[in-house]
Scaffold this active site. Structure first.
Site, PDB file in Angstrom:
ATOM      1  CD  GLU A 268      85.724 -42.026 -74.736  1.00 27.04           C
ATOM      2  OE1 GLU A 268      86.029 -42.285 -75.912  1.00 27.04           O
ATOM      3  OE2 GLU A 268      86.077 -42.731 -73.772  1.00 27.04           O
ATOM      4  CB  CYS A 302      83.537 -41.345 -82.630  1.00 19.13           C
ATOM      5  SG  CYS A 302      82.998 -42.764 -81.693  1.00 19.13           S
TER       6      CYS A 302
HETATM    7  P1  NAD Z   1      79.663 -31.364 -80.578  1.00 21.81           P
HETATM    8  O1  NAD Z   1      81.062 -31.180 -80.121  1.00 21.81           O
HETATM    9  O2  NAD Z   1      79.075 -30.357 -81.475  1.00 21.81           O
HETATM   10  O3  NAD Z   1      78.677 -31.441 -79.289  1.00 21.81           O
HETATM   11  C1  NAD Z   1      78.838 -32.449 -78.308  1.00 21.81           C
HETATM   12  C2  NAD Z   1      78.302 -31.949 -76.983  1.00 21.81           C
HETATM   13  O4  NAD Z   1      79.176 -30.954 -76.454  1.00 21.81           O
HETATM   14  C3  NAD Z   1      76.921 -31.284 -77.052  1.00 21.81           C
HETATM   15  O5  NAD Z   1      76.189 -31.686 -75.912  1.00 21.81           O
HETATM   16  C4  NAD Z   1      77.244 -29.801 -77.016  1.00 21.81           C
HETATM   17  O6  NAD Z   1      76.203 -29.011 -76.477  1.00 21.81           O
HETATM   18  C5  NAD Z   1      78.454 -29.781 -76.100  1.00 21.81           C
HETATM   19  N1  NAD Z   1      79.376 -28.665 -76.282  1.00 21.81           N
HETATM   20  C6  NAD Z   1      79.810 -28.149 -77.455  1.00 21.81           C
HETATM   21  N2  NAD Z   1      80.730 -27.191 -77.216  1.00 21.81           N
HETATM   22  C7  NAD Z   1      80.896 -27.124 -75.879  1.00 21.81           C
HETATM   23  C8  NAD Z   1      81.707 -26.330 -75.017  1.00 21.81           C
HETATM   24  N3  NAD Z   1      82.546 -25.415 -75.510  1.00 21.81           N
HETATM   25  N4  NAD Z   1      81.626 -26.522 -73.676  1.00 21.81           N
HETATM   26  C9  NAD Z   1      80.804 -27.472 -73.170  1.00 21.81           C
HETATM   27  N5  NAD Z   1      79.985 -28.227 -73.936  1.00 21.81           N
HETATM   28  C10 NAD Z   1      80.042 -28.063 -75.275  1.00 21.81           C
HETATM   29  O7  NAD Z   1      79.588 -32.840 -81.239  1.00 21.81           O
HETATM   30  P2  NAD Z   1      78.392 -33.536 -82.045  1.00 21.81           P
HETATM   31  O8  NAD Z   1      78.270 -32.916 -83.394  1.00 21.81           O
HETATM   32  O9  NAD Z   1      77.189 -33.677 -81.192  1.00 21.81           O
HETATM   33  O10 NAD Z   1      78.984 -35.028 -82.215  1.00 21.81           O
HETATM   34  C11 NAD Z   1      79.880 -35.410 -83.221  1.00 21.81           C
HETATM   35  C12 NAD Z   1      81.309 -35.451 -82.704  1.00 21.81           C
HETATM   36  O11 NAD Z   1      81.390 -36.290 -81.546  1.00 21.81           O
HETATM   37  C13 NAD Z   1      82.268 -36.070 -83.705  1.00 21.81           C
HETATM   38  O12 NAD Z   1      83.470 -35.347 -83.673  1.00 21.81           O
HETATM   39  C14 NAD Z   1      82.469 -37.484 -83.183  1.00 21.81           C
HETATM   40  O13 NAD Z   1      83.670 -38.095 -83.596  1.00 21.81           O
HETATM   41  C15 NAD Z   1      82.439 -37.241 -81.705  1.00 21.81           C
HETATM   42  N6  NAD Z   1      82.101 -38.460 -80.968  1.00 21.81           N
HETATM   43  C16 NAD Z   1      83.099 -39.074 -80.284  1.00 21.81           C
HETATM   44  C17 NAD Z   1      82.830 -40.256 -79.623  1.00 21.81           C
HETATM   45  C18 NAD Z   1      83.926 -40.990 -78.897  1.00 21.81           C
HETATM   46  O14 NAD Z   1      83.589 -41.849 -78.091  1.00 21.81           O
HETATM   47  N7  NAD Z   1      85.191 -40.693 -79.129  1.00 21.81           N
HETATM   48  C19 NAD Z   1      81.532 -40.790 -79.616  1.00 21.81           C
HETATM   49  C20 NAD Z   1      80.533 -40.111 -80.320  1.00 21.81           C
HETATM   50  C21 NAD Z   1      80.836 -38.933 -80.995  1.00 21.81           C
END
Ligand code: NAD
Length: 514
Positions: A268, A302
């Protein structure tokens, strides 16, 4: 750290990184064996908690516990698992206000939206309870005499959930409430920006577990850690499913890692959502939807509206009305009643917004409104901004990217085919909307030749989905679906069974082998 919210929940022990510890800040910190980090509230930048990352050995212990608990949970009747989820929902209901406060503290969401997030958790509990009696497969006619075919759905095993900062409770709930009734054990790795929300979710779940000794304790755990723990989770084949919410960059990494071991991932990821406003649209309705979708949650959903594709005949009028509406938006402390735009999550997010605005101008765009930092009447130390409206070419590079901040790009079209092409030209495919009074336009937008997104709406905005539908998007949004409809199928494995009650052994396709 102020842990009074846990006291309000009647919690005196927390289960973190596989250890039980008191709710005191230092004890929670000591529950990790890795490097230390602090959690700062977006409201004022103040430190609210300190944690240590979990070590690989702690992750190992949590996975072993999840595997053991799965052996019991997976064979319990699904309605019994539903009963646990019903109790979780009731406790969340009772403590909605306290839980929402933690969401606001860590994500900066205004209270009405934080309450809405907890309500999503409650709603998905209700949905999951009903689902626990409806995990049914099909009976299929067989081509062979004296045979019957059917499908069954069985639990998968330990499921990992990696969450983003902006929906720190709802994303866990969408996955875990459904995943649990499906018979899986759940391991949550929350965003490092919102671990307290995760601990509160786990504490509510354990309170419900206390009343059901027939369900094993290890069915849910929280592992606190940064992306390196996320990476270890993605690599571990004991997780048949990794559900990961966050940026597209994260999804590329998790998807590739889980794919390399032929596991399943449910992704997601980021959106770049658009709304087409036709010349026939009810502009009053559209205006309200645009303001909530684009400026609500300070542009950090998102599903936030990022691209407004306005018909050339109404574009100028709509932009003028939008500017007026934006000018009256109360920006401020998300805890203060009346605030509609809270802070960005941190300084990096502010920098990303400023860089995007600079790029937009460098690519020929014009900032028509806002974009600047607001310092008057807001708490010191937080990054509050005036939501921006930018006029720009639809194919500018910056418009193709998701900047996680309140920037609304204004694009113009003359024919609906052109508008749909603009809507679909970005790499992301999450949410989309059209405002129109024309049935033909609406139906074309919803048809296979229309929006290419996972969510396509008519006369409502791009953000604010209900839990009853399947949530998720296409292309670089990752393809996953969560929450309602038949999304539960992603959390189970399907078996196709053929039963011979006839006493003969005919082969399929008429094959004779004798
Ligand atoms: P982020 O990608 O920085 O982090 C999200 C999670 O992923 C965190 O728990 C982080 O520790 C983990 N993570 C990051 N890199 C990783 C890797 N290489 N391997 C494993 N885990 C990893 O995102 P954020 O800043 O917390 O959230 C914002 C983003 O999330 C935006 O792009 C938003 O659109 C998206 N989002 C999408 C949805 C959806 O349902 N499509 C919902 C909410 C947020």
């Amino acid at each position: 750290m102020n842990m009074t919210f846990l006291e309000n929940l009647g919690i005196d022990k927390l289960h973190v990184n596989g250890l039980y510890c008191s709710v005191m800040n230092a004890a929670v910190k000591e529950a990790g064996e890795g490097s230390e980090f602090s959690v700062n509230s977006p409201i004022n930048g103040m430190e609210v908690a300190r944690f240590r990352n979990a070590s690989p050995a702690q992750l190992e212990a949590v996975i072993t516990g999840a595997e053991e608990a799965f052996r019991e949970l997976g064979s319990l009747p699904a309605p019994l698992r539903g009963e646990l989820v019903r109790r979780i929902g009731n406790i969340a209901r009772e403590h909605k206000q306290d839980l929402a406060r933690i969401v606001t503290l860590e994500s900066g969401k205004i209270m009405p939206e934080a309450l809405g997030e907890v309500q999503e958790w409650i709603d998905v509990c209700d949905f999951a309870v009903g689902l626990s009696r409806q995990l049914h497969g099909k009976t299929i006619v067989s081509e062979r005499p004296g045979h019957r075919m059917m499908e069954q759905w069985h639990p998968l095993g330990p499921v990992a959930v990696i969450t983003a900062f902006n929906f720190p409770m709802a994303v866990w709930a969408w996955n875990s409430m459904i995943g649990l009734v499906c018979g899986n054990t759940m391991v949550l790795k929350p965003s490092e920006k919102a671990p307290l929300c995760a601990l509160a979710c786990q504490a509510v779940l354990e309170k419900a577990l206390d009343s059901m000794p027939e369900i094993p304790r290890g069915i849910s755990s929280v592992i606190i850690g940064d992306r390196s723990i996320g990476q270890l989770i993605a690599e571990d084949k004991r997780f048949p499913l990794v559900s990961a919410t966050g940026s597209t960059a994260m999804g590329r990494s998790v998807g590739a890692t889980v794919g390399a071991r032929l596991g399943r991932s449910l992704l997601e990821l980021g959106g770049n959502n658009a709304m087409i406003v036709s010349e026939t649209a009810d502009l009053d309705l559209a205006l309200r939807a645009i303001v909530f979708s684009a400026a609500g949650t300070a542009g950090q959903r998102c599903t936030t509206l990022r691209r407004l594709i306005a018909h050339e005949s109404i574009r100028d009028d709509l932009v003028e009305r939008l500017k007026k509406s934006y000018a009256s938006l109360p920006i401020g402390d998300p805890n203060v009643p009346g605030s509609l735009v809270g802070p960005l999550v941190d300084g990096r997010s502010f920098d990303a917004m400023q860089n995007a605005l600079k790029s937009a101008v460098a690519e020929g765009g014009e900032v028509l409104f806002g974009g600047e930092r607001v310092t008057a009447g807001v708490p010191d130390g937080g990054f509050y901004v005036r939501p921006a409206i930018v006029s720009i070419r639809h194919d500018a590079q910056v418009v193709q990217e998701e900047t996680f901040a309140p920037i609304l790009y204004i694009l113009t079209y003359s024919t609906l085919d052109e508008a749909i092409a603009i809507q679909n030209e970005v790499p992301q495919g999450l949410s989309s909307a059209i405002f129109t009074e024309s049935m033909r336009e609406a139906e074309l937008f919803l048809s296979a030749d229309g929006s290419d997104c996972g969510i396509a709406n008519v006369n409502i905005g791009t953000s604010g989905a209900e839990i009853g539908g399947a949530f998720g998007g296409e292309k670089e949004t990752g393809g996953g679906r969560e929450s309602g409809s038949d999304s539960w199928k992603a959390y189970m494995r399907r078996t196709t069974n053929t039963i011979n009650y006839g006493g003969q052994l005919p082969l399929a396709q008429g094959i004779v082998f004798e």
